[in-house]
Scaffold this motif. Structure first.
Motif, PDB file in Angstrom:
ATOM      1  N   GLY A 259      22.695  37.693  30.239  1.00 39.59           N
ATOM      2  CA  GLY A 259      23.162  39.076  30.083  1.00 39.59           C
ATOM      3  C   GLY A 259      23.829  39.621  31.341  1.00 39.59           C
ATOM      4  N   GLY A 260      23.791  38.828  32.427  1.00 38.90           N
ATOM      5  CA  GLY A 260      24.420  39.262  33.684  1.00 38.90           C
ATOM      6  C   GLY A 260      25.944  39.313  33.542  1.00 38.90           C
ATOM      7  N   MET A 261      26.558  40.160  34.374  1.00 38.15           N
ATOM      8  CA  MET A 261      28.012  40.369  34.245  1.00 38.15           C
ATOM      9  C   MET A 261      28.739  39.823  35.467  1.00 38.15           C
ATOM     10  N   ILE A 262      29.795  39.030  35.225  1.00 35.83           N
ATOM     11  CA  ILE A 262      30.659  38.589  36.325  1.00 35.83           C
ATOM     12  C   ILE A 262      31.937  39.428  36.274  1.00 35.83           C
ATOM     13  N   VAL A 263      32.359  39.899  37.453  1.00 33.39           N
ATOM     14  CA  VAL A 263      33.553  40.738  37.536  1.00 33.39           C
ATOM     15  C   VAL A 263      34.492  40.101  38.563  1.00 33.39           C
ATOM     16  N   ILE A 264      35.699  39.769  38.125  1.00 34.56           N
ATOM     17  CA  ILE A 264      36.681  39.153  39.024  1.00 34.56           C
ATOM     18  C   ILE A 264      37.794  40.163  39.311  1.00 34.56           C
ATOM     19  N   HIS A 265      38.075  40.364  40.604  1.00 32.96           N
ATOM     20  CA  HIS A 265      39.176  41.245  41.025  1.00 32.96           C
ATOM     21  C   HIS A 265      40.214  40.368  41.711  1.00 32.96           C
ATOM     22  N   GLU A 266      41.398  40.300  41.170  1.00 29.86           N
ATOM     23  CA  GLU A 266      42.439  39.402  41.703  1.00 29.86           C
ATOM     24  C   GLU A 266      43.828  39.985  41.481  1.00 29.86           C
ATOM     25  N   PHE A 267      44.814  39.460  42.203  1.00 28.99           N
ATOM     26  CA  PHE A 267      46.218  39.721  41.881  1.00 28.99           C
ATOM     27  C   PHE A 267      46.515  38.857  40.656  1.00 28.99           C
ATOM     28  N   ILE A 268      46.819  39.474  39.514  1.00 29.49           N
ATOM     29  CA  ILE A 268      46.895  38.694  38.268  1.00 29.49           C
ATOM     30  C   ILE A 268      48.335  38.577  37.786  1.00 29.49           C
ATOM     31  N   LEU A 269      48.761  37.319  37.597  1.00 30.63           N
ATOM     32  CA  LEU A 269      50.117  37.041  37.102  1.00 30.63           C
ATOM     33  C   LEU A 269      50.161  37.183  35.582  1.00 30.63           C
ATOM     34  N   ASN A 270      51.373  37.442  35.074  1.00 32.96           N
ATOM     35  CA  ASN A 270      51.592  37.323  33.628  1.00 32.96           C
ATOM     36  C   ASN A 270      51.346  35.870  33.243  1.00 32.96           C
ATOM     37  N   ASN A 271      51.119  35.652  31.958  1.00 33.74           N
ATOM     38  CA  ASN A 271      50.872  34.268  31.536  1.00 33.74           C
ATOM     39  C   ASN A 271      52.099  33.383  31.712  1.00 33.74           C
ATOM     40  N   THR A 272      53.288  33.986  31.826  1.00 32.33           N
ATOM     41  CA  THR A 272      54.505  33.199  32.097  1.00 32.33           C
ATOM     42  C   THR A 272      54.662  32.919  33.601  1.00 32.33           C
ATOM     43  N   MET A 273      53.791  33.456  34.437  1.00 29.81           N
ATOM     44  CA  MET A 273      53.719  33.230  35.894  1.00 29.81           C
ATOM     45  C   MET A 273      54.904  33.820  36.687  1.00 29.81           C
ATOM     46  N   ASP A 274      55.793  34.579  36.051  1.00 30.64           N
ATOM     47  CA  ASP A 274      57.009  35.040  36.739  1.00 30.64           C
ATOM     48  C   ASP A 274      56.966  36.541  37.038  1.00 30.64           C
ATOM     49  N   GLY A 275      55.837  37.125  37.068  1.00 28.93           N
ATOM     50  CA  GLY A 275      55.699  38.545  37.397  1.00 28.93           C
ATOM     51  C   GLY A 275      54.248  38.942  37.214  1.00 28.93           C
ATOM     52  N   TYR A 296      46.582  33.640  40.121  1.00 26.63           N
ATOM     53  CA  TYR A 296      46.317  33.059  38.801  1.00 26.63           C
ATOM     54  C   TYR A 296      46.711  34.047  37.708  1.00 26.63           C
ATOM     55  N   SER A 297      46.992  33.482  36.537  1.00 25.13           N
ATOM     56  CA  SER A 297      47.335  34.343  35.403  1.00 25.13           C
ATOM     57  C   SER A 297      46.056  34.767  34.682  1.00 25.13           C
ATOM     58  N   GLU A 298      46.216  35.775  33.840  1.00 26.51           N
ATOM     59  CA  GLU A 298      45.072  36.233  33.038  1.00 26.51           C
ATOM     60  C   GLU A 298      44.522  35.071  32.213  1.00 26.51           C
ATOM     61  N   ARG A 299      45.436  34.291  31.623  1.00 27.26           N
ATOM     62  CA  ARG A 299      44.965  33.182  30.771  1.00 27.26           C
ATOM     63  C   ARG A 299      44.167  32.169  31.596  1.00 27.26           C
ATOM     64  N   GLN A 300      44.647  31.851  32.782  1.00 33.11           N
ATOM     65  CA  GLN A 300      43.921  30.886  33.624  1.00 33.11           C
ATOM     66  C   GLN A 300      42.527  31.405  33.972  1.00 33.11           C
ATOM     67  N   LEU A 301      42.434  32.699  34.312  1.00 32.90           N
ATOM     68  CA  LEU A 301      41.119  33.265  34.665  1.00 32.90           C
ATOM     69  C   LEU A 301      40.186  33.276  33.454  1.00 32.90           C
ATOM     70  N   PHE A 302      40.736  33.648  32.285  1.00 34.17           N
ATOM     71  CA  PHE A 302      39.923  33.656  31.059  1.00 34.17           C
ATOM     72  C   PHE A 302      39.384  32.243  30.779  1.00 34.17           C
ATOM     73  N   ASP A 303      40.261  31.237  30.916  1.00 30.49           N
ATOM     74  CA  ASP A 303      39.843  29.843  30.632  1.00 30.49           C
ATOM     75  C   ASP A 303      38.739  29.402  31.585  1.00 30.49           C
ATOM     76  N   MET A 304      38.904  29.738  32.876  1.00 26.29           N
ATOM     77  CA  MET A 304      37.885  29.330  33.859  1.00 26.29           C
ATOM     78  C   MET A 304      36.539  29.973  33.531  1.00 26.29           C
TER      79      MET A 304
END
Ligand SMILES: C[S@@+](CC[C@H](N)C(=O)[O-])C[C@H]1O[C@@H](n2cnc3c(N)ncnc32)[C@H](O)[C@@H]1O
Length: 331
Positions: A259-275, A296-304
């Protein structure tokens, strides 16, 4: 999206924009803003106080005046209200550490072509063993986090949480702001042993030594020995390769109770990695300074997070400067 209509003038302004950047860096490095303080001084007097050539310093002061960081009247220079508040070391709102950190990065950025050709860092991590470098880096992070943390913590509900892991927490700025907002929360900042003096001093300055503890760790090589009900990972993943990020996230999730929560704060790229722009630039900054780091992109972080066993993974709908974002998951 409509194509940006560049013109040569605009492009050349961008190409030479680093001149102004260097003027700011030199002003902060020579500490002219603290030296002038609340006084009105001639260029010669400032040169005398900082032991600089008066011709060179006069030119620098004139350029800083043209940039509206100083005011000049009758050959005397004064700080603007802004410079006095943010560029004088005697102000609690001083942001010079992050400016000096940017200055330390300049040389590597001037060799970006080389980094891109070789795919290897241009500045080595060995530079981090330098005391000045470390102070500007860690207290620069403090400068940045102090601008953001008071607002950011209002978007992350830790009211039911009791013990926060701040992994790679640096001087502990976020742990401090979370504890200030949530009076029943305790936190442990885990970071490299060399960070300890900066963290302990900062935590003490905010009067939170009874609620925030610092522990030494190398989060790549060592495990986390305690359990927590929340974990905060702010700006640590971009310094590491995808493989190391997986290791770190796995360790953080494993350190959470159910039930613990992990919170990631990062500079997040679009899934196309170009912005957006800032994370694309930050990736290059990591190319220049690390073996495998990147934004990293949102998709990469979600997958990890999913691979580490987290569920209910989501991105919080908040706008943060520099296009950083928040992704959460539950163990
Ligand atoms: C960019 S700073 C972020 C600091 C803080 N979390 C924030 O957002 O302001 C990255 C932090 O990770 C720490 N760090 C880097 N590599 C580490 C490692 N292998 N083990 C533990 N900490 C590490 C650094 O010392 C630094 O404090």
């Amino acid at each position: 999206m409509a194509e940006h209509r560049w013109n040569p003038g605009e492009l050349l302004k961008l190409s030479g924009g680093y001149w102004q950047t260097c003027v700011l860096h030199a002003g902060v490095k020579l500490d002219v803003f603290t030296t002038i303080g609340a006084d009105r001084l001639t260029g010669k007097a400032v040169a005398g106080r900082i032991d600089a050539d008066s011709r060179g310093l006069g030119m620098l002061l004139n350029a800083l005046t043209a940039m509206e960081l100083l005011v000049k009247t009758d050959d005397h220079f004064q700080n603007t209200t802004f410079a006095q508040e943010f560029l004088s070391t005697s102000s609690p709102r001083y942001i010079g550490h992050i400016i000096l950190h940017h200055q330390q990065l300049m040389e590597s950025w001037a060799h970006l072509d080389q980094g891109v050709k070789t795919g290897k860092p241009v500045r080595t991590r060995a530079s981090r063993s330098d005391d000045d470098w470390r102070e500007n880096f860690l207290m620069g992070m403090f400068n940045m986090a102090m601008q953001l943390a008071p607002k950011l913590v209002t978007h992350i509900d830790l009211s039911d949480r009791r013990h926060l892991l701040d992994l790679g927490g640096g001087p502990g700025t976020y742990a401090i702001h979370f504890c200030r907002r949530y009076p029943r929360l305790k936190a442990t900042v885990y970071d490299l042993p060399t960070t300890r003096p900066f963290a302990e001093k900062t935590i003490d300055k905010f009067g939170l030594t009874d609620r925030i503890t610092f522990k030494d760790i190398n989060f790549i090589e060592e495990g986390i020995q305690e359990t927590f009900d929340a974990a905060w990972l702010s700006h640590i993943l971009h310094g590491e390769s995808p493989e190391n990020c997986r290791k770190i996230i796995n360790k953080a999730v494993a350190a959470l109770e159910s039930g613990g929560m992990i919170v990631i704060h990062e500079f997040i790229l679009n899934n196309t990695m170009d912005g957006p722009l800032f994370p694309t630039l930050f990736s290059l900054n990591m190319l220049l300074g690390t073996e495998g780091g990147q934004a990293y992109s949102e998709r990469q972080l979600f997958d990890m997070l999913a691979d580490a066993g987290a569920s209910d993974i989501r991105r919080l709908p908040i706008d943060i400067p520099n296009d950083s974002g928040i992704v959460t998951g539950i163990r």
